[in-house]
Enzyme design. Structure first.
Site, short mmCIF file in Angstrom:
data_model
loop_
_atom_site.label_atom_id
_atom_site.label_comp_id
_atom_site.label_asym_id
_atom_site.label_seq_id
_atom_site.Cartn_x
_atom_site.Cartn_y
_atom_site.Cartn_z
N GLY A 1 -10.59 3.58 3.37
CA GLY A 1 -11.57 3.46 2.31
C GLY A 1 -11.26 2.30 1.38
N SER B 1 -9.76 0.28 -1.28
CA SER B 1 -8.56 0.51 -2.09
C SER B 1 -7.68 -0.72 -2.12
CB SER B 1 -7.76 1.69 -1.52
OG SER B 1 -7.54 1.52 -0.13
N ALA C 1 -4.15 -2.08 -3.39
CA ALA C 1 -2.87 -1.45 -3.73
C ALA C 1 -2.58 -1.53 -5.22
CB ALA C 1 -1.75 -2.10 -2.92
N ARG D 1 12.29 -0.13 5.48
CA ARG D 1 13.25 -0.58 6.49
C ARG D 1 14.19 -1.67 5.99
NH1 ARG D 1 9.56 -4.19 10.71
NH2 ARG D 1 8.84 -5.73 9.19
N LYS E 1 -5.13 -0.20 8.77
CA LYS E 1 -6.50 -0.46 9.23
C LYS E 1 -6.44 -1.54 10.30
CE LYS E 1 -8.31 0.57 4.63
NZ LYS E 1 -8.95 0.02 3.40
N ASP F 1 -15.63 0.12 1.88
CA ASP F 1 -14.52 -0.78 2.18
C ASP F 1 -15.04 -2.20 2.44
OD1 ASP F 1 -11.86 -1.32 2.41
OD2 ASP F 1 -11.53 -0.13 4.22
N LYS G 1 -14.77 -3.86 9.21
CA LYS G 1 -15.16 -4.51 7.96
C LYS G 1 -14.39 -5.81 7.74
CE LYS G 1 -11.33 -3.23 5.55
NZ LYS G 1 -10.43 -4.04 4.69
N PHE H 1 0.82 -1.21 0.00
CA PHE H 1 0.00 0.00 0.00
C PHE H 1 0.86 1.26 0.00
CE2 PHE H 1 -3.12 3.04 1.85
CZ PHE H 1 -4.09 2.91 0.88
#
Length: 235
Positions: free
Chosen positions: A124, A126, A128, A27, A96, A230, A177, A7
Site C-alpha cells: 500500500g 507508504s 518509510a 544483517r 514489492k 500506491d 505501479k 521500511f
C-alpha cells in the site's frame, strides 16, 4: 522484523512506539551495533530516535509473527539461508516486486521456499519516513488465512491495516505501479506537462487492472490502497 532497511526500521519504530516489544534484525552487525549504542536509526533512515521497547540485534530472532522486509530480489536467498528458523512461522512479506526469472510475487516465493509457513504481504501507499515520524498511514494486509489475528497485532493509531484475501491482487498492485511510475517520470523529464502525466497515470492504471484480473486478481483490490493508492503516491 527481518531487515533493517528504511521500511523495516520505520515499521519497527511505528509498532514499538506504544511500548510493544518489537525486535528488529539486521544483517550488518556494525550498523546494528551503532543503532543499539546511540538508540537512533541507522544509515538507511537516519536521525530518528528508537523507542525504548525496540530491540535491535544481529542475532536471528525467534518470533511467531515475522515481517520479512528484505528486497524482493533477495527474498529467496534470504529464506533459504534461514529456512530452519522460519519454518512454521507467520511470514509477512513487506517487499514489492516480481522475482526475476520466475515471475513470482514475494508471497509466492515464501510459499515456495517455506511451504509450511502462514504467509501474506503488507503493501500500500507508504513512505518509510512518514511511518517512522508517526504520520497517519493505511496499508493492506493480504493473507489467505489468519489475517484478522495479524491485523490486530499490527494495527496502531497512526498505522491502520485493511485486510484482503486477494494475495494475487495485492502483490501485483505493489509491483505494477512501479512500471507506471517510471513512465510518469519519463513524461515529467521529457517536459510533456501535467496533462500527459495524468494520462499516463490513468491509462497505466487501467492496464494494471486488466493485467491483474487476467492473473486472477480482483478489480476491487487494484482500485484500493494496494493499487491506485500506491500508484498515486509513487507517481
Amino acid at each position: 522484523i527481518l531487515g533493517s532497511g528504511a521500511f523495516g526500521t520505520a515499521l519497527a519504530i511505528a509498532l514499538s512506539r506504544d511500548g510493544s516489544e518489537i525486535t528488529l534484525w539486521g544483517r550488518d552487525p556494525g550498523d546494528i551495533a551503532q543503532m543499539g549504542a546511540t538508540r537512533t536509526t541507522g544509515r538507511a533512515l537516519p536521525g530518528i530516535a528508537l523507542p525504548d521497547s525496540l530491540t535491535v540485534t544481529p542475532a536471528f530472532p525467534e518470533a511467531r509473527i515475522m515481517l520479512v522486509a528484505v528486497p524482493a530480489q533477495q527474498v529467496r536467498g534470504f529464506l533459504e539461508r534461514h529456512r530452519d528458523a522460519l519454518t512454521g512461522r507467520v511470514l509477512i512479506s513487506c517487499a514489492k516486486g516480481v522475482e526475476k526469472g520466475t515471475g513470482l510475487g514475494t508471497v509466492d516465493v515464501l510459499d515456495n521456499v517455506i511451504p509450511d509457513a502462514t504467509t501474506g504481504c503488507l503493501t500500500g501507499p507508504s513512505f518509510a519516513a512518514d511511518i517512522a515520524r508517526g504520520l497517519p498511514t493505511a496499508l493492506v494486509l493480504a493473507m489467505r488465512t489468519g489475517a484478522e489475528e495479524v491485523q490486530s497485532e499490527l494495527n496502531r493509531p497512526a498505522l491502520r491495516m485493511y485486510r484482503t484475501d486477494d494475495v494475487i491482487g495485492a502483490q501485483l498492485g505493489g509491483a505494477l505501479k512501479n512500471v507506471i511510475a517510471l513512465a510518469s517520470g519519463v513524461a515529467i523529464g521529457a517536459g510533456l506537462g501535467d496533462s500527459a502525466r495524468a494520462s499516463v497515470i490513468a491509462r497505466g492504471f487501467a492496464d494494471m487492472v486488466r493485467y491483474a484480473r487476467g492473473q486472477g486478481a480482483k478489480a476491487d483490490t487494484l482500485q484500493g490502497l494496494a493499487g491506485l493508492g500506491d500508484l498515486v503516491l509513487t507517481c
